[in-house]
Enzyme design. Structure first.
Site, mmCIF file in Angstrom:
data_model
loop_
_atom_site.group_PDB
_atom_site.id
_atom_site.type_symbol
_atom_site.label_atom_id
_atom_site.label_comp_id
_atom_site.label_asym_id
_atom_site.label_seq_id
_atom_site.Cartn_x
_atom_site.Cartn_y
_atom_site.Cartn_z
ATOM 1 N N ASP A 39 0.859 -1.165 0.000
ATOM 2 C CA ASP A 39 0.000 0.000 0.000
ATOM 3 C C ASP A 39 0.912 1.236 0.000
ATOM 4 O O ASP A 39 2.124 1.118 0.249
ATOM 5 C CB ASP A 39 -0.844 -0.077 1.285
ATOM 6 N N ASP A 41 -0.162 5.198 0.981
ATOM 7 C CA ASP A 41 -0.380 6.194 2.033
ATOM 8 C C ASP A 41 -0.374 5.551 3.414
ATOM 9 O O ASP A 41 -1.114 4.591 3.672
ATOM 10 C CB ASP A 41 -1.730 6.894 1.830
HETATM 11 O O1 C5P Z 1 -2.435 4.432 -0.540
HETATM 12 P P1 C5P Z 1 -3.702 4.146 0.229
HETATM 13 O O2 C5P Z 1 -4.519 3.048 -0.371
HETATM 14 O O3 C5P Z 1 -3.465 3.990 1.685
HETATM 15 O O4 C5P Z 1 -4.552 5.518 0.050
HETATM 16 C C1 C5P Z 1 -5.763 5.704 0.645
HETATM 17 C C2 C5P Z 1 -5.718 6.551 1.903
HETATM 18 O O5 C5P Z 1 -5.960 7.910 1.550
HETATM 19 C C3 C5P Z 1 -6.824 6.148 2.854
HETATM 20 O O6 C5P Z 1 -6.331 5.451 3.958
HETATM 21 C C4 C5P Z 1 -7.491 7.455 3.272
HETATM 22 O O7 C5P Z 1 -7.489 7.683 4.669
HETATM 23 C C5 C5P Z 1 -6.726 8.540 2.564
HETATM 24 N N1 C5P Z 1 -7.631 9.505 1.943
HETATM 25 C C6 C5P Z 1 -7.444 10.847 2.205
HETATM 26 N N2 C5P Z 1 -8.288 11.774 1.634
HETATM 27 C C7 C5P Z 1 -9.279 11.371 0.821
HETATM 28 C C8 C5P Z 1 -9.450 10.009 0.520
HETATM 29 C C9 C5P Z 1 -8.598 9.092 1.118
HETATM 30 O O8 C5P Z 1 -6.522 11.207 2.951
HETATM 31 N N3 C5P Z 1 -10.064 12.289 0.300
HETATM 32 MG MG MG Z 2 -2.775 3.222 3.426
#
Ligand code: C5P
Ligand code: MG
Length: 285
Positions: A39, A41
């Site tokens: 993954d 983030d």
């Molecule tokens: O790379 P990863 O799959 O972890 O990316 C998704 C992350 O991005 C989620 O864990 C979520 O908390 C975060 N996110 C965010 N802002 C958004 C949508 C998702 O910070 N608008």
């Molecule tokens: Mg993540």
């Protein structure tokens, strides 16, 4: 370094971190034809640094260069992030709400007419940070020709810029993520393909990873994630022999500890480093 010396360093690193391994033999089993699926983030990037949250790829877009002050994207984060990590709700309950969140955010970003030529500057101005020890991790995998599949529900264009600016975008990397679709003037007009959110990575894996030869040739997987949804990222590998899963538990630790220990082989609590993945990767190569 001799194998004995590597063994000693490996055990020391494991001891220092005091985590639980459900099946220590799994570490040995991924030695042959390994690959890494991770993954992005809060897994390859830090969760926090000096007491401050480190931005996700989405948060990097919260820059005046790209979006207006009155954009309600942050309010959506305050509403939906607590739901994403809520230990009291089932994945089934979260699913429609995650689709709602991601759909609304993608629409807002399109309304903001994001410009492609501003993305690199937004990343440069952000406090985005990969985990301590990231360079060893990326460089070592590349050097040993071990494929690294980065699987993110964030924004692919931003993710690529983060690893490029950190000088670790090596040829062994494949990325599955939400990519922006720009019109001929470089303005965001849509997102490409099927939406990927935290809890539908299985579908993404089946439709994308199934076509990646590098991924199919490697039946032994080291999987890294920070969400229970990340556990399905290897589902696109048709003939997996062994999967060793590492979960970074960054937030709501007490509430989620039990479910993480039950689901991942190794759980790292509030660990902002790549020490354990690095020790394992070095041990198996
Ligand atoms: O790379 P990863 O799959 O972890 O990316 C998704 C992350 O991005 C989620 O864990 C979520 O908390 C975060 N996110 C965010 N802002 C958004 C949508 C998702 O910070 N608008
Ligand atoms: Mg993540």
């Amino acid at each position: 370094m001799s194998k004995n010396e590597t063994d000693i360093i490996f055990i020391l690193v494991l001891k220092r971190h005091q985590f639980m391994v459900k099946d220590p033999y799994l570490i040995l089993l991924i030695i042959l034809f390994p690959q890494v699926i991770s993954d992005f983030d809060m897994t390859l990037t830090r969760f926090a640094h000096n007491g401050m949250r480190v931005p996700t790829t989405h948060n990097i877009l919260d820059n005046r260069l790209l979006i207006n002050e009155d954009c309600t994207k942050k309010e959506l984060l305050n509403t939906y992030y607590p739901i994403e990590i809520d230990a009291g709700r089932s994945t089934e309950e979260k699913l429609p709400l995650m689709v709602e969140w991601w759909t609304k955010v993608h629409e807002l970003l399109i309304d903001q007419r994001i410009r492609k030529d501003m993305l690199a500057r937004a990343v440069k101005e952000s406090s985005a940070m990969l985990r301590e020890g990231y360079k060893v991790f990326f460089d070592h995998l590349a050097e040993h020709h071990i494929p690294l599949l980065i699987f993110s529900a964030g924004v692919g264009d931003v993710l690529e810029e983060v690893i490029r600016q950190n000088h670790v975008f090596h040829p062994n990397i494949n990325i599955i993520s939400n990519y922006m679709d720009f019109d001929h003037t470089g303005v965001l007009q849509a997102f490409k393909g099927q939406l990927i959110h935290t809890f539908n990575k299985r579908q993404g894996a089946l439709s994308h990873a199934a076509h990646l030869r590098q991924v199919q040739d490697r039946p032994n997987v080291l999987l890294l994630g920070d969400s229970l949804g990340d556990l399905t990222m290897a589902d696109g590998v048709t003939d997996t022999h062994n999967i060793l899963t590492i979960g970074f538990l960054n937030d709501q630790v007490e509430e989620r500890k039990e479910s993480y220990i039950n689901s991942f082989d190794i759980v790292l609590v509030k660990d902002e480093t790549m020490d354990i993945p690095n020790a394992i990767v070095k041990y198996v190569t």
